[in-house]
Motif scaffolding. Structure first.
Motif, PDB file in Angstrom:
ATOM      1  N   LYS A 131       0.828  -6.533  -2.968  1.00  0.00           N
ATOM      2  CA  LYS A 131       0.455  -7.349  -1.810  1.00  0.00           C
ATOM      3  C   LYS A 131       0.070  -8.764  -2.216  1.00  0.00           C
ATOM      4  CE  LYS A 131      -0.962  -3.799   1.480  1.00  0.00           C
ATOM      5  NZ  LYS A 131      -2.027  -3.349   2.403  1.00  0.00           N
ATOM      6  N   LEU A 132      -0.753  -8.894  -3.244  1.00  0.00           N
ATOM      7  CA  LEU A 132      -1.210 -10.218  -3.653  1.00  0.00           C
ATOM      8  C   LEU A 132      -0.063 -11.075  -4.176  1.00  0.00           C
ATOM      9  CD1 LEU A 132      -4.587  -9.296  -5.381  1.00  0.00           C
ATOM     10  CD2 LEU A 132      -4.291 -10.533  -3.236  1.00  0.00           C
ATOM     11  N   LEU A 133       0.804 -10.484  -4.985  1.00  0.00           N
ATOM     12  CA  LEU A 133       1.910 -11.259  -5.542  1.00  0.00           C
ATOM     13  C   LEU A 133       2.942 -11.611  -4.465  1.00  0.00           C
ATOM     14  CD1 LEU A 133       2.590  -9.718  -9.071  1.00  0.00           C
ATOM     15  CD2 LEU A 133       1.173 -11.672  -8.428  1.00  0.00           C
ATOM     16  N   GLN A 134       3.157 -10.713  -3.525  1.00  0.00           N
ATOM     17  CA  GLN A 134       4.133 -10.980  -2.472  1.00  0.00           C
ATOM     18  C   GLN A 134       3.683 -12.150  -1.594  1.00  0.00           C
ATOM     19  OE1 GLN A 134       4.604  -7.968   0.626  1.00  0.00           O
ATOM     20  NE2 GLN A 134       6.801  -8.362   0.679  1.00  0.00           N
ATOM     21  N   VAL A 135       2.425 -12.132  -1.172  1.00  0.00           N
ATOM     22  CA  VAL A 135       1.921 -13.206  -0.310  1.00  0.00           C
ATOM     23  C   VAL A 135       1.903 -14.532  -1.070  1.00  0.00           C
ATOM     24  CG1 VAL A 135      -0.119 -14.053   0.922  1.00  0.00           C
ATOM     25  CG2 VAL A 135       0.582 -11.668   1.165  1.00  0.00           C
TER      26      VAL A 135
END
Length: 328
Positions: A131-135
């Protein structure tokens, strides 16, 4: 020496002239600013790493939202100090929208991300990372898309810089989609899996790595690919063949629908460590609602201010929508 009558403006001009004037070797003094965003699991050790890098002997406190601090270092005696801006995102994956605040078109050229994943919470690890890397990737790509319209050469240079971490003859060159800005992934709390304390040595390695990103210090030449020891793998030095297939039987792997090696690893990982639900990961406790901090007069005043804030937001909704945080 500044004179007693010098104004703040005079001192600022003198400082700029000093930075831009040649040094003893006739070379201009290059002063830079770098920015680093730390994010990852809640209570995963992000603050501890930052404090250690800045050589601050403080007791780490929980990060509630998005916190900022900075450090300054001179590369040698009597030279201007470089500045590093440290941002820390709290709340695990519950405050993703705040990522767009520190990463802007003004600092994208000198920005890096440090993702700290808590190895003691494998059921949260993959979801948090994803989630963090995607955003972050989506936000950075939007900034680069804007930059392509105003300065296409610079946008291309930023993208190519990350691609250059892989040599063209690397076996995975065509399979890898590099993260658009420098990224370091740190697995924290490794020492709990060994019954002797190795945290100091590991923190030292992390400090050397962060100082390279923040102040341009020399890179660590350390490399460790032995999975029975703490891994230390610089970008571009590993490969899918060296990593090998995930630990599962051929029959299990054959039943899994995956288009990439990363997807296959994810399915095997999550079969072993079922991920927590999104609700569990986003349950961030508001300290203002904690009864142990209750104070009647303060709480009454806070309630009044909350009402005023809601009224202000309603009246100024149009202005808020027009604010640009590089989100388009």
């Amino acid at each position: 020496m500044p004179k007693g009558s010098d104004t703040l403006w005079d001192l600022a001009i003198a400082e700029v002239e000093k930075r831009e004037s040649p040094d003893d070797d006739g070379k201009r003094l290059e002063v830079w600013e770098k920015s680093i965003l730390f994010m990852g699991n809640k209570n995963g050790g992000k603050t501890t790493i930052i404090l250690r890098c800045l050589e601050r002997e403080e007791i780490p406190k929980p990060t509630l939202a998005l916190e900022y601090t900075f450090g300054r270092r001179a590369r040698r005696h009597n030279t201007p100090k470089d500045t590093a801006h440290f941002w820390e995102l709290g709340g695990g994956t519950s405050l993703l929208e705040l990522i767009r605040i520190p990463i802007t078109s003004n600092n994208i050229r000198s920005f890096a991300v440090v993702l700290v994943l808590d190895l003691s919470k494998p059921n949260e690890l993959w979801t948090t990372m994803e989630k963090l890397l995607q955003v972050t990737r989506n936000h950075v790509n939007k900034i680069l898309t804007k930059l392509e319209k105003t300065n296409p050469e610079e946008a291309t240079e930023i993208k190519q810089r990350m691609r250059n971490n892989l040599q063209r003859d690397h076996p995975d060159y065509e399979l890898v989609d590099p993260f658009p800005i420098p990224l370091v992934i740190i697995g924290s709390k490794y020492d709990i899996f060994h019954f002797t304390s190795k945290s100091e040595a590991l923190l030292l390695k992390a400090r050397v790595l962060i100082n390279h990103l923040a102040f341009g210090y020399d890179k660590s030449k350390s490399v460790s690919m032995d999975h029975s020891k703490p891994l230390f793998i610089p970008a571009g030095l590993d490969s899918l063949s060296q990593i090998g297939p995930p630990p599962a039987s051929d029959s299990d792997i054959g039943k899994m629908c995956a288009n990439t090696p990363l997807e296959l690893w994810k399915k095997v990982f999550e079969k072993t460590f079922p991920p927590k639900s999104s609700c569990d990961l986003q349950d961030t406790k508001d300290p203002a609602q904690d009864l142990q901090y209750a104070e009647y007069e303060v709480d009454v005043m806070r309630a009044q201010k909350n009402q005023e804030l809601e009224q202000y937001k309603r009246n100024a909704s149009k202005s808020w929508k027009e604010m640009d945080f590089d989100s388009d």
